[in-house]
Scaffold this active site. Structure first.
Site, mmCIF file in Angstrom:
data_model
loop_
_atom_site.group_PDB
_atom_site.id
_atom_site.type_symbol
_atom_site.label_atom_id
_atom_site.label_comp_id
_atom_site.label_asym_id
_atom_site.label_seq_id
_atom_site.Cartn_x
_atom_site.Cartn_y
_atom_site.Cartn_z
ATOM 1 N N GLU A 155 -5.410 -5.177 10.846
ATOM 2 C CA GLU A 155 -4.075 -4.229 10.916
ATOM 3 C C GLU A 155 -4.403 -3.385 12.080
ATOM 4 O OE1 GLU A 155 -2.148 -2.953 7.075
ATOM 5 O OE2 GLU A 155 -3.956 -1.738 7.103
ATOM 6 N N GLU A 191 -6.508 4.357 8.477
ATOM 7 C CA GLU A 191 -6.135 5.948 8.006
ATOM 8 C C GLU A 191 -7.388 6.645 7.369
ATOM 9 O OE1 GLU A 191 -2.607 5.464 5.660
ATOM 10 O OE2 GLU A 191 -1.546 5.053 7.549
ATOM 11 N N HIS A 250 -9.430 1.152 5.427
ATOM 12 C CA HIS A 250 -7.983 1.406 5.991
ATOM 13 C C HIS A 250 -8.315 2.333 7.072
ATOM 14 C CE1 HIS A 250 -4.125 2.450 6.604
ATOM 15 N NE2 HIS A 250 -3.710 1.429 6.245
ATOM 16 N N ASN A 265 0.983 -1.209 0.049
ATOM 17 C CA ASN A 265 -0.107 0.198 0.021
ATOM 18 C C ASN A 265 0.960 1.236 -0.097
ATOM 19 O OD1 ASN A 265 -1.745 2.166 0.577
ATOM 20 N ND2 ASN A 265 -2.303 1.504 2.706
ATOM 21 N N TRP A 266 0.771 1.944 -1.199
ATOM 22 C CA TRP A 266 1.698 3.060 -1.179
ATOM 23 C C TRP A 266 1.266 4.405 -0.643
ATOM 24 C CZ3 TRP A 266 4.109 2.845 -7.072
ATOM 25 C CH2 TRP A 266 5.010 1.687 -7.175
ATOM 26 N N LYS A 267 0.082 4.267 -0.370
ATOM 27 C CA LYS A 267 -0.588 5.458 0.385
ATOM 28 C C LYS A 267 -0.350 6.646 -0.624
ATOM 29 C CE LYS A 267 -0.151 3.267 4.778
ATOM 30 N NZ LYS A 267 0.245 3.240 6.256
ATOM 31 N N GLY A 274 2.730 2.052 10.805
ATOM 32 C CA GLY A 274 3.837 2.986 10.742
ATOM 33 C C GLY A 274 4.400 3.359 12.055
ATOM 34 N N GLY A 284 2.945 -1.269 4.249
ATOM 35 C CA GLY A 284 2.900 0.210 3.817
ATOM 36 C C GLY A 284 4.570 0.640 3.571
ATOM 37 N N GLY A 285 4.967 1.278 4.598
ATOM 38 C CA GLY A 285 6.351 1.895 4.386
ATOM 39 C C GLY A 285 7.323 0.974 3.586
ATOM 40 N N SER A 307 3.529 -2.411 10.273
ATOM 41 C CA SER A 307 4.799 -2.521 10.479
ATOM 42 C C SER A 307 5.497 -3.603 10.309
ATOM 43 C CB SER A 307 5.312 -2.089 12.019
ATOM 44 O OG SER A 307 4.827 -0.749 12.267
HETATM 45 P P1 PGA Z 1 2.824 0.226 7.690
HETATM 46 O O1 PGA Z 1 1.591 0.533 7.219
HETATM 47 O O2 PGA Z 1 3.479 -1.159 7.075
HETATM 48 O O3 PGA Z 1 3.892 1.159 7.230
HETATM 49 O O4 PGA Z 1 2.870 0.006 9.070
HETATM 50 C C1 PGA Z 1 0.496 -0.638 6.865
HETATM 51 C C2 PGA Z 1 -0.556 -0.132 6.441
HETATM 52 O O5 PGA Z 1 -1.014 1.027 6.771
HETATM 53 O O6 PGA Z 1 -1.366 -0.950 5.507
#
Ligand code: PGA
Length: 275
Positions: free
Chosen positions: A190, A122, A120, A34-36, A196, A255-256, A234
């Site tokens: 999640e 966020e 998600h 997930n590149w956000k 993050g 994510g990251g 993470s």
């Molecule tokens: P993260 O994000 O791997 O940076 O913790 C995961 C996500 O939000 O899907």
């Protein structure tokens, strides 16, 4: 990989016939990035760099780029006959209409998406999207023929208050419409406090959550293919193999660490090689 609680016999939608033969097999993990809100045009090269590891991997690799890159990324991957799938990070529930800035599931599909993330954290927490809206978006995804990946997870406060089970149960009952029965979809667990932050739950906390989710889905969706349940929060190159080895973990939502080709490659490789 972890032992899938179900026999994962649902066909993962892929275009390449050769890949299909290998990857229609059961127990195929999904590794999704997930590149956000990251990535300009030069991010397309990241996807090209992970094409080879994705081809060699036992896993199905998916990228959720920002909407602005979806069409180009999909075309770029198609041009090299890549097995990597692309998906949207969000959609509106409606087909079309006067929703400035909105993107429907049909538009995502038209741009080359096969999947879409919904719910998600966020968006649930940052944008106050309720479970009922997540359920509507999921219906929109199904209407468009996309495979929804529905994200659920508790906050730290909820965990500390002993409410994890109740929150996950509520997210599942209120965010997953009955229309998912028999359809291709995934659930991503999640924990909000793991996203993050560099903190991940203990192995037993993850296994417990996976087992609750699996039992819930099994009781509710008795017919049809059983969904993959992914862990996210993470995920890094150095914990991916361990996470994938946990009972009930059918894949990872990253994510990251999906933004850097070298990190994402290691995570894809942690799923093992296609024989
Ligand atoms: P993260 O994000 O791997 O940076 O913790 C995961 C996500 O939000 O899907």
């Amino acid at each position: 990989m972890g032992q899938c609680g179900y026999n994962l016999i649902h066909p993962i939608i892929i275009n390449n016939a050769k890949e299909t033969q290998h990857k229609l097999m059961s127990n195929i993990p999904i590794i999704a990035g997930n590149w956000k809100m990251h990535g300009l045009s030069d991010a397309l090269s990241t996807a090209l760099l992970i094409d080879e590891p994705a081809r060699l991997s036992l896993a199905k690799t998916v990228i959720f780029p920002p909407a602005t890159l979806l069409d180009r990324l999909s075309q770029t991957l198609k041009a090299i006959d890549s097995p990597i799938e692309v998906g949207g990070q969000n959609c509106r529930s409606e087909l079309s209409g006067a929703y400035t800035g909105g993107i429907s599931a049909e538009m995502l599909k038209d741009a080359g998406a096969t999947r879409v993330l919904v719910g998600h954290s966020e968006r649930r927490h940052g944008l106050k999207e309720a479970c009922e809206l997540v359920a509507k978006k999921t219906l929109g995804a199904l209407r468009a023929g996309l495979s929804p990946m529905i994200c659920i997870g508790e906050t730290l406060e909820e965990r500390e208050a002993g409410q994890t089970q109740a929150v996950l149960t509520r997210h599942l009952s209120d965010s997953l419409p009955d229309a998912l029965a028999g359809k291709d979809f995934q659930v991503a667990y999640e924990p909000v406090w793991a996203i993050g932050t560099g903190h991940i739950p203990t192995d037993s906390q993850i296994v417990e959550a996976m087992s609750l989710i699996r039992a819930n889905l099994k009781a509710r969706f008795k017919t049809g293919p059983m969904p993959h349940i992914l862990y996210g929060g993470s995920v890094k190159p150095d914990n991916a193999a361990q996470l994938l080895s946990l009972e009930g973990v059918d894949g990872l939502l990253v994510g990251g660490a999906s933004l850097l080709a070298k990190d994402f490659t290691k995570i894809i490789e942690a799923a093992g090689r296609d024989a």
